[in-house]
Design an enzyme around this catalytic site. Sequence first.
Site, PDB file in Angstrom:
ATOM      1  N   ASP A   1      31.084  38.253  43.510  1.00 47.75           N
ATOM      2  CA  ASP A   1      30.523  38.832  44.740  1.00 47.75           C
ATOM      3  C   ASP A   1      28.999  38.899  44.709  1.00 47.75           C
ATOM      4  O   ASP A   1      28.407  39.799  45.294  1.00 47.75           O
ATOM      5  CB  ASP A   1      31.108  40.234  45.018  1.00 47.75           C
ATOM      6  CG  ASP A   1      32.614  40.223  44.943  1.00 47.75           C
ATOM      7  OD1 ASP A   1      33.207  39.351  45.583  1.00 47.75           O
ATOM      8  OD2 ASP A   1      33.187  41.046  44.209  1.00 47.75           O
TER       9      ASP A   1
ATOM     10  N   LYS B   1      27.441  33.937  46.138  1.00 45.86           N
ATOM     11  CA  LYS B   1      27.380  32.499  45.813  1.00 45.86           C
ATOM     12  C   LYS B   1      27.467  31.662  47.072  1.00 45.86           C
ATOM     13  O   LYS B   1      26.860  30.598  47.186  1.00 45.86           O
ATOM     14  CB  LYS B   1      28.529  32.121  44.863  1.00 45.86           C
ATOM     15  CG  LYS B   1      28.431  32.741  43.498  1.00 45.86           C
ATOM     16  CD  LYS B   1      29.573  32.322  42.601  1.00 45.86           C
ATOM     17  CE  LYS B   1      30.921  32.900  42.960  1.00 45.86           C
ATOM     18  NZ  LYS B   1      31.022  34.364  42.816  1.00 45.86           N
TER      19      LYS B   1
ATOM     20  N   GLY C   1      36.769  34.357  47.575  1.00 49.70           N
ATOM     21  CA  GLY C   1      36.669  34.282  49.029  1.00 49.70           C
ATOM     22  C   GLY C   1      35.236  34.161  49.446  1.00 49.70           C
ATOM     23  O   GLY C   1      34.380  34.829  48.866  1.00 49.70           O
ATOM     24  N   HIS C   2      34.953  33.284  50.371  1.00 45.95           N
ATOM     25  CA  HIS C   2      33.641  33.327  50.977  1.00 45.95           C
ATOM     26  C   HIS C   2      33.682  32.851  52.418  1.00 45.95           C
ATOM     27  O   HIS C   2      34.576  32.125  52.825  1.00 45.95           O
ATOM     28  CB  HIS C   2      32.582  32.629  50.108  1.00 45.95           C
ATOM     29  CG  HIS C   2      32.506  31.163  50.236  1.00 45.95           C
ATOM     30  ND1 HIS C   2      33.238  30.315  49.469  1.00 45.95           N
ATOM     31  CD2 HIS C   2      31.734  30.398  51.035  1.00 45.95           C
ATOM     32  CE1 HIS C   2      32.936  29.087  49.802  1.00 45.95           C
ATOM     33  NE2 HIS C   2      32.028  29.098  50.746  1.00 45.95           N
TER      34      HIS C   2
ATOM     35  N   GLN D   1      34.528  33.489  41.244  1.00 45.06           N
ATOM     36  CA  GLN D   1      34.394  34.594  40.280  1.00 45.06           C
ATOM     37  C   GLN D   1      33.047  34.503  39.530  1.00 45.06           C
ATOM     38  O   GLN D   1      32.096  34.000  40.100  1.00 45.06           O
ATOM     39  CB  GLN D   1      35.587  34.626  39.300  1.00 45.06           C
ATOM     40  CG  GLN D   1      36.856  35.120  39.922  1.00 45.06           C
ATOM     41  CD  GLN D   1      37.615  34.028  40.661  1.00 45.06           C
ATOM     42  OE1 GLN D   1      37.734  32.930  40.190  1.00 45.06           O
ATOM     43  NE2 GLN D   1      38.130  34.349  41.820  1.00 45.06           N
TER      44      GLN D   1
ATOM     45  N   ARG E   1      38.406  46.142  49.157  1.00 47.18           N
ATOM     46  CA  ARG E   1      38.205  47.327  48.305  1.00 47.18           C
ATOM     47  C   ARG E   1      36.715  47.672  48.225  1.00 47.18           C
ATOM     48  O   ARG E   1      35.883  46.764  48.132  1.00 47.18           O
ATOM     49  CB  ARG E   1      38.691  47.044  46.877  1.00 47.18           C
ATOM     50  CG  ARG E   1      40.188  46.995  46.751  1.00 47.18           C
ATOM     51  CD  ARG E   1      40.604  46.749  45.311  1.00 47.18           C
ATOM     52  NE  ARG E   1      40.388  45.361  44.913  1.00 47.18           N
ATOM     53  CZ  ARG E   1      40.704  44.874  43.717  1.00 47.18           C
ATOM     54  NH1 ARG E   1      41.203  45.662  42.793  1.00 47.18           N
ATOM     55  NH2 ARG E   1      40.513  43.603  43.434  1.00 47.18           N
ATOM     56  N   PRO E   2      36.373  48.981  48.211  1.00 48.63           N
ATOM     57  CA  PRO E   2      34.966  49.338  47.992  1.00 48.63           C
ATOM     58  C   PRO E   2      34.549  48.890  46.594  1.00 48.63           C
ATOM     59  O   PRO E   2      35.316  49.049  45.641  1.00 48.63           O
ATOM     60  CB  PRO E   2      34.944  50.866  48.089  1.00 48.63           C
ATOM     61  CG  PRO E   2      36.349  51.316  48.137  1.00 48.63           C
ATOM     62  CD  PRO E   2      37.249  50.151  48.368  1.00 48.63           C
TER      63      PRO E   2
HETATM   64  P1  IMP Z   1      42.821  38.387  39.324  1.00 45.86           P
HETATM   65  O1  IMP Z   1      41.825  37.276  39.287  1.00 45.86           O
HETATM   66  O2  IMP Z   1      43.453  38.582  40.668  1.00 45.86           O
HETATM   67  O3  IMP Z   1      43.831  38.302  38.212  1.00 45.86           O
HETATM   68  O4  IMP Z   1      42.029  39.766  39.057  1.00 45.86           O
HETATM   69  C1  IMP Z   1      41.439  40.052  37.772  1.00 45.86           C
HETATM   70  C2  IMP Z   1      40.129  40.797  37.939  1.00 45.86           C
HETATM   71  O5  IMP Z   1      39.147  39.928  38.475  1.00 45.86           O
HETATM   72  C3  IMP Z   1      40.189  41.979  38.921  1.00 45.86           C
HETATM   73  O6  IMP Z   1      39.338  43.001  38.460  1.00 45.86           O
HETATM   74  C4  IMP Z   1      39.668  41.397  40.223  1.00 45.86           C
HETATM   75  O7  IMP Z   1      39.124  42.383  41.061  1.00 45.86           O
HETATM   76  C5  IMP Z   1      38.589  40.473  39.674  1.00 45.86           C
HETATM   77  N1  IMP Z   1      38.306  39.358  40.578  1.00 45.86           N
HETATM   78  C6  IMP Z   1      39.025  38.241  40.777  1.00 45.86           C
HETATM   79  N2  IMP Z   1      38.441  37.431  41.657  1.00 45.86           N
HETATM   80  C7  IMP Z   1      37.297  38.030  42.028  1.00 45.86           C
HETATM   81  C8  IMP Z   1      36.233  37.648  42.910  1.00 45.86           C
HETATM   82  O8  IMP Z   1      36.224  36.582  43.533  1.00 45.86           O
HETATM   83  N3  IMP Z   1      35.216  38.558  43.027  1.00 45.86           N
HETATM   84  C9  IMP Z   1      35.185  39.727  42.301  1.00 45.86           C
HETATM   85  N4  IMP Z   1      36.155  40.103  41.479  1.00 45.86           N
HETATM   86  C10 IMP Z   1      37.196  39.258  41.334  1.00 45.86           C
END
Ligand code: IMP
Length: 422
Positions: free
Chosen positions: A14, A17, A41-42, A223, A302-303
Amino acid sequence: MSKIDIVLGTFFGDEGKGKIIDYLATKSDVTVRCSGGNNAGHTIKANGKKYAFHLAPSGILSEGTLAVIGNGVVIDPRVLIEELEVLKNDGYSIENLKISDKANVIMPYHIEMDKMLEAAREPGKKIGTTARGIGPCYCDKYERSAIRMEDLIGDTFEEKVRTNVANKNKIFGAYGWQPVDADKIIAEYKPLGEYLKDYVCDTINLLHDCLANDKSMLCEGAQATLLDIDFGSYPFVTSSSPTVGGVCTGTGLSAHDIGEVYGVLKAYSSRVGEGPYITEQDNEIGDTIRELGHEYGATTKRPRRCGWLDAVALNYAVKVNGITGLAINHVDTIGKLPKFKICVAYDYNGEITTNYSTNAKFQEQCKPIYEEFEGDFDISGATTFDELPEKAKVYLNRIEELTGVPIKFIGVGASREELIVR
Ligand code: IMP
């Protein structure tokens, strides 16, 4: 022979990017996603409309640009098709989409498994996943039972689904979780394979041909470094490699094919989900940053937890990824505070260090050492570095000094256009 430039996140995701990717994508012949799935997501604005992409590479909006989903991505075909349908309905051609035959498919049982495992974790041990089935899908990949795109569109699909469902249902049963139905999954997913089959190909040779033909290429990271399965704050991480190595393993391109590596950060930091966060401001300052920066999840709403910029963690991202240029967003946001801070070192039980570690004990016990900066500046409307107020320049120069990496992009406002390119 061209090289592939890369945009990746330096903290917990976040970082914005998308803004940098948008700018670079318009100049690229090929845009590639190499890891993660629809946990990312973007939003992209095109012809006055906003598109929220979770899987489709940015280049999909430009007819002349190839939009490639590499082998390292995990694909929920329902989500991808939804995104493609929106584009088709708006008159976009999606013929420029290419999907790796080796990309793994997120199946309904992965999503159930993700939810089930998260529910089973005790309070304090929850990861806070996006519940999109990402981790369980990568588990199957490494366990070698995954369903790849080549299966989804081929004649191995049915048998693989039946074997997987039989195995998963044993686990669901042990947890008292609702079983899944193989027939239902096959009936739903076969048409999805039919829909996508024309876009599936060997993207490895395709990408190498593009390099050989001197095409300009951009890999859009998802990520970020501190969520990396190896280099992040394990276990509070995602299940892929969103660092530079993931570009090679997620595309089939070699280390020699990498050009610029742009690391994106914010003028402050944020984190979604659980896990350690050394510079977190779980107080009024964090609340103010959240409101000023609109820090609410794009995918889950989510906040976000908010805090100060951590130059120690940033330098770790620089090292792990070989970052050649920084892109900093929300400089306008931080300037709205009267004063703000950067963490420049840690005090680890009396020892001052500038080396980051994801070791849990280290994360728990080290205290950030801050430098304070003067805020209350307005940078809206600035189009060059020279036009920035002195206070902003002092801050940006200090980041360059602390990292040894030039700042190439500066976000000066919320819209995509509000970007200084150096
Ligand atoms: P997962 O990727 O859904 O397994 O989540 C694992 C962790 O990575 C969690 O804390 C998510 O909130 C975080 N996470 C996954 N993708 C993103 C993203 O694109 N932005 C920020 N956090 C992410």
